[in-house]
Design an enzyme around this catalytic site. Structure first.
Site, PDB file in Angstrom:
ATOM      1  N   SER A 369       0.831  -1.204   0.000  1.00 30.61           N
ATOM      2  CA  SER A 369       0.000   0.000   0.000  1.00 30.61           C
ATOM      3  C   SER A 369       0.865   1.253   0.000  1.00 30.61           C
ATOM      4  CB  SER A 369      -0.931  -0.013   1.213  1.00 30.61           C
ATOM      5  OG  SER A 369      -1.769   1.121   1.218  1.00 30.61           O
ATOM      6  N   TRP A 372       2.464   1.621  -3.384  1.00 36.26           N
ATOM      7  CA  TRP A 372       1.478   2.075  -4.359  1.00 36.26           C
ATOM      8  C   TRP A 372       1.238   3.577  -4.236  1.00 36.26           C
ATOM      9  CZ3 TRP A 372      -3.734   3.685  -3.272  1.00 36.26           C
ATOM     10  CH2 TRP A 372      -4.560   3.791  -4.382  1.00 36.26           C
ATOM     11  N   HIS A 373       1.287   4.094  -3.008  1.00 39.77           N
ATOM     12  CA  HIS A 373       1.043   5.515  -2.800  1.00 39.77           C
ATOM     13  C   HIS A 373       2.185   6.387  -3.317  1.00 39.77           C
ATOM     14  CE1 HIS A 373      -2.261   4.342  -0.073  1.00 39.77           C
ATOM     15  NE2 HIS A 373      -2.697   5.572  -0.275  1.00 39.77           N
ATOM     16  N   GLY A 374       3.421   5.907  -3.209  1.00 43.97           N
ATOM     17  CA  GLY A 374       4.539   6.718  -3.671  1.00 43.97           C
ATOM     18  C   GLY A 374       5.848   6.284  -3.055  1.00 43.97           C
TER      19      GLY A 374
END
Length: 581
Positions: A369, A372-374
């Site tokens: 997660s 995926w966010h950065g």
């Protein structure tokens, strides 16, 4: 472009960047476009695919000025389609996962190296949504190639036994209400919407012969729920516009922080956390409302009340977040469609067949997660801390919660029921209130890293908050590791059968899978469109009121919402259709 000057003026008046004003406008104009989309006939599916593709292209390229980013989306989609069509290996979904996540990471790195602030509208948000869609699509095709007895119920409902054509695939990838900020969903749900089979859910206590005449018809309640989401989104948008600057976490880094009292500092952290959430409440409510207006939000009927449900693509449950009594309820209610993706395409897929998932799978999911966010350090600091809090929450439910359950309870109580007087069990309600306080203060602490992002900013902010969440985590973990777990296990009251330990909060169903399997959804039957709603026959036995009813059957709002939205709903039987509808 011609509209740039107009939005520059809007930006000055609203006090917000022009690109953010354009984003909000795109989400608002999706509502009337959704009203057109829902009327496209099922007999011409390519028209619906082209409609989404053209609208999304306009949003991303000439309007928002993301032409280069739009090409990135097309490249990811094309590569995924080629891999899925040509690779028959069991590793195919992981190949797609690596390629799409790698592409997304390159975009994140570019944004970080060029110091592009998160408030700037660029392509990474749409790319994140697309990654969820593409990896889900790959796993759905993979499941369609497996023996059906090897799949769980959710995988059976979303498996694809036939590869759709390029145009339907692009229509799915660029579904216009969700292309900017989500939500994501599986291809079977999208195809069921296009063919109108999404509305074929059985109606409770209805005569089957009577129901057959209304197959493919848009059920009652769509507009009402969609416009309610519109109102909620605009309300939270206004709150953020007024309080956003006052409640920014960056104020913790200012020298004036030390002039505040301890209680003021603590109160500001809680205030900043709520203000930060209002931005997400606003954009997700708007996008979900537009999706509902297209019909894709339909999720069958409440078996008890017969009311239509429109939560299939729910992305956020605001009430559950603000009243969450456990981290499980909190995480299940926040960014729900991303949680579904992480659960179904990461958490479950990392678990070996025949074995139960454990802490390794949980932490890997949290790291995914964050990835995926950065690539900013704040994401990893936030999600690793959230992973520790989630693990700690499971131990509390297992070893502490049983002491507070009502006499004779076996842990089947609702996971997040609102306190009501008189309390059926004061000890349990006290436990719930303490749990709510702990969830909120720790959420607002962790969220600071998620928004400040830079490692030095995060460390400085947490140090100025005296590391209170990390201290709570360290003390609790130390207690459990130094004999607390064994001591609590021995003292679990006999009123809770030890065979039931560990007691778990019942699983929250974030978004039930598509009821229409792919082989059924792809049938070539023609269904009537919503234009047929002018007939004097409708699902008259289904009464959708957004409000709960009192014992007297009167809505708690005395029917104000009904009166306000009079005439914007699907007409009931015997009700003439308004001329301007």
């Amino acid at each position: 472009m011609l509209w740039d000057a107009l939005f520059d003026r809007v930006s000055e008046a609203a006090g917000a960047p022009a690109d953010q004003c354009k984003l909000i406008f795109s989400m608002l104009v999706s509502f009337p476009l959704a009203s057109i989309f829902v009327r496209l006939p099922a007999s011409r599916p390519n028209l619906a695919h082209l409609f989404s593709l053209v609208v999304s292209t306009f949003f991303l390229w000439p309007f928002l000025g993301l032409g280069r980013g739009y090409l990135h989306l097309l490249i990811s989609s094309a590569v995924t389609y080629v891999v899925v069509a040509s690779v028959r290996s069991k590793h195919m979904p992981w190949i797609v996962f690596v390629l799409t996540m790698g592409h997304l990471t390159v975009i994140h790195i570019y944004r970080t190296l060029n110091s592009i602030p998160t408030s700037t509208i660029e392509i990474s948000g749409s790319q994140m949504v697309l990654v969820m869609k593409l990896t889900t699509f790959a796993w759905n095709v993979h499941d369609g190639r497996q023996k059906i007895e090897d799949l769980d119920e959710g995988q059976k409902a979303t498996r694809l036994t036939q590869l759709p054509g390029p145009l339907p695939f692009l229509g799915y990838c660029f579904f216009f209400p969700s292309v900017l900020v989500g939500p994501s969903f599986d291809y079977a749900t999208y195809n069921a919407l296009i063919t109108k089979t999404i509305y074929d859910a059985p109606v409770p206590d209805a005569d089957p012969t009577h129901t057959k005449r209304f197959k493919g018809r848009t059920p009652h309640g769509r507009r009402r729920v969609a416009y309610l989401h519109l109102v909620i989104g605009l309300a939270f948008l206004a709150i953020f516009a007024v309080l956003g600057a006052r409640g920014a976490y960056s104020r913790i880094l200012e020298p004036t922080w030390y002039t505040w009292t301890l209680s003021t500092r603590f109160g500001f952290v809680q205030f900043a956390g709520f203000v930060a959430r209002t931005k997400y409440y606003a954009v997700w409510s708007l996008s979900e409302g537009a999706c509902i207006l297209t019909g894709i939000g339909f999720n069958g009927y409440d078996p008890k009340t017969g009311r239509t449900l429109w939560n299939r693509v729910r992305n956020i449950n605001i009430l559950s977040i603000e009243t969450a009594e456990s981290f499980k309820v909190l995480f299940d209610s926040w960014n729900c469609r991303t949680n579904v993706w992480l659960r179904d395409q990461v958490y479950k897929r990392l678990t070996p067949k025949g074995k139960k998932p454990g802490s390794v799978q949980s932490m890997a999911t949290f790291v995914t997660s964050a990835f995926w966010h950065g690539v900013d350090p704040g994401y990893y600091l936030a999600f690793v801390t959230a992973g520790l809090l989630s693990s700690l929450g499971r131990q509390l439910r297992r070893y502490v919660r049983p002491y507070f359950l009502p006499l004779g309870s076996e842990g089947a109580a609702k996971p997040n029921s609102m306190p009501r007087w008189p309390f059926p069990n004061l000890a349990k309600r006290t436990y719930d209130v303490v749990g709510w306080v702990m969830v909120q203060i720790n959420l607002n602490y962790v969220a600071s890293a998620f928004l400040l992002l830079r490692a030095d900013y995060c460390i400085t902010a947490w140090s100025r908050m005296y590391w209170y969440s990390h201290i709570i985590i360290a003390v609790a973990i130390g207690f459990f590791q130094l004999g607390g777990r064994r001591w609590l296990r021995k003292g679990i009251p006999p009123r809770v059968p030890k065979s039931k330990v560990p007691l778990q909060v019942p699983e929250v169903t974030l978004s039930p899978p598509s009821p229409i399997a792919q082989e059924d959804a792809s049938a070539n039957a023609t269904h009537p469109t919503e234009e047929d709603d002018s007939n004097d026959a409708d699902l008259e036995w289904v009464r959708h009121d957004l409000q709960s009813k009192t014992k007297g059957g009167v809505p708690f709002d005395a029917g104000l919402i009904d009166d306000f939205l009079e005439g914007v709903e699907t007409p009931r039987a015997g009700t003439p259709k308004p001329k301007d509808d």
